[in-house]
Write a protein that holds these residues in place. Structure first.
Motif, short mmCIF file in Angstrom:
data_model
loop_
_atom_site.label_atom_id
_atom_site.label_comp_id
_atom_site.label_asym_id
_atom_site.label_seq_id
_atom_site.Cartn_x
_atom_site.Cartn_y
_atom_site.Cartn_z
N THR A 86 0.83 -1.21 0.00
CA THR A 86 0.00 0.00 0.00
C THR A 86 0.86 1.25 0.00
O THR A 86 0.61 2.20 -0.76
CB THR A 86 -0.92 0.03 1.23
N ASP A 111 -7.70 4.81 1.08
CA ASP A 111 -6.30 4.49 1.36
C ASP A 111 -5.44 5.37 0.47
O ASP A 111 -5.86 5.83 -0.59
CB ASP A 111 -6.04 3.00 1.11
N TRP A 152 -4.79 -1.54 -8.67
CA TRP A 152 -4.68 -1.46 -7.22
C TRP A 152 -6.00 -1.78 -6.54
O TRP A 152 -6.02 -2.47 -5.52
CB TRP A 152 -4.20 -0.08 -6.78
N ASP A 180 -6.31 -4.73 -3.96
CA ASP A 180 -6.70 -4.42 -2.59
C ASP A 180 -7.95 -5.23 -2.18
O ASP A 180 -8.03 -5.74 -1.05
CB ASP A 180 -6.98 -2.93 -2.46
#
Length: 234
Positions: free
Chosen positions: A51, A185, A225, A229
């Motif tokens: 991340t 995030d 991503w 995720d």
């Protein structure tokens, strides 16, 4: 009109020509090839976490589009004079200089200053090794060396590298603020910022191939991503 403040005349007066080769090598610390390898390696290894590395990578893509879009929009040229002349150096050394110390295109803002600041300061903010003060000190030293190298090599004026650093810090701060306000995030926020900036770069450059590639990487990064995720969270 010039953006210079006499910095290149000072370089020519104070520094020996052989330093051109040294600074030509040092400027590689901010080159795309090295930063790409660095981020890819850290992501594969998960250091400090994927991340965090994705956040820095997304911010870097945003920085690439931002400084390149500004260059196309402003079209401010690079300096015309090379402060240091490596012509008297041995053939092999001169070849190394020619391979590492020349750039084409516009000069404002400095792409190396922008990329170096985004990546190294961004990594300093997420890594856990040593203390935060030392990490930022190392990042600041690398940024300073690369910025100095760009000036010494006659590729930028001081204002170019200052603008690049300021642009990079603004992006890093803006992404963090967006992530906090939208409860995202940081990696998602970074790629979400990179996509619209990439569109702006595409428009200002009349869809040059580099702009298409950076925008495609930003979109792929955002989608990839999110898929990664979600899979990791399942």
């Amino acid at each position: 009109m010039t953006r210079g403040v006499g910095e290149h005349a000072l370089v020519n007066e104070l520094l020996p020509d052989w330093l051109a080769v040294v600074f030509g090598v040092l400027t590689q610390l901010g080159d795309i090839w090295l930063l790409s390898i660095l981020l890819a390696t850290l992501f594969v290894l998960g250091i400090p976490s994927r991340t965090d590395v994705a956040f820095v990578g997304g911010a870097w893509l945003a920085g690439l589009s931002a400084y390149r879009g500004l260059k196309e929009l402003l079209a401010w040229p690079r300096p015309t004079a090379t402060p240091l002349d490596p012509g008297s150096l041995p053939g092999v050394v001169e070849t190394v200089y020619e391979l590492t110390a020349f750039s084409a295109g516009y000069g404002f803002p400095s792409g190396h200053a922008t990329s170096t600041t985004v990546v190294y300061v961004g990594l300093a903010s997420v890594l856990t090794v040593s203390s935060a003060r030392r990490r930022y000190a190392v990042a600041g030293a690398i940024v300073g060396v690369v910025c100095l190298a760009r000036i010494v090599l006659g590729l930028h004026y001081v204002v170019d590298v200052v603008a690049g650093v300021a642009l990079a810090l603004s992006l890093l701060l803006g992404i963090r603020m967006l992530a906090g306000r939208r409860s995202l995030d940081r990696a998602t926020a970074a790629f979400a910022v990179a996509v619209p900036i990439g569109v702006c770069y595409l428009l200002t450059s009349a869809a040059e191939p580099k702009a298409v590639l950076v925008l495609a990487a930003s979109v792929a990064g955002l989608l990839g991503w999110r898929l990664y995720d979600e899979a990791a969270s399942a």
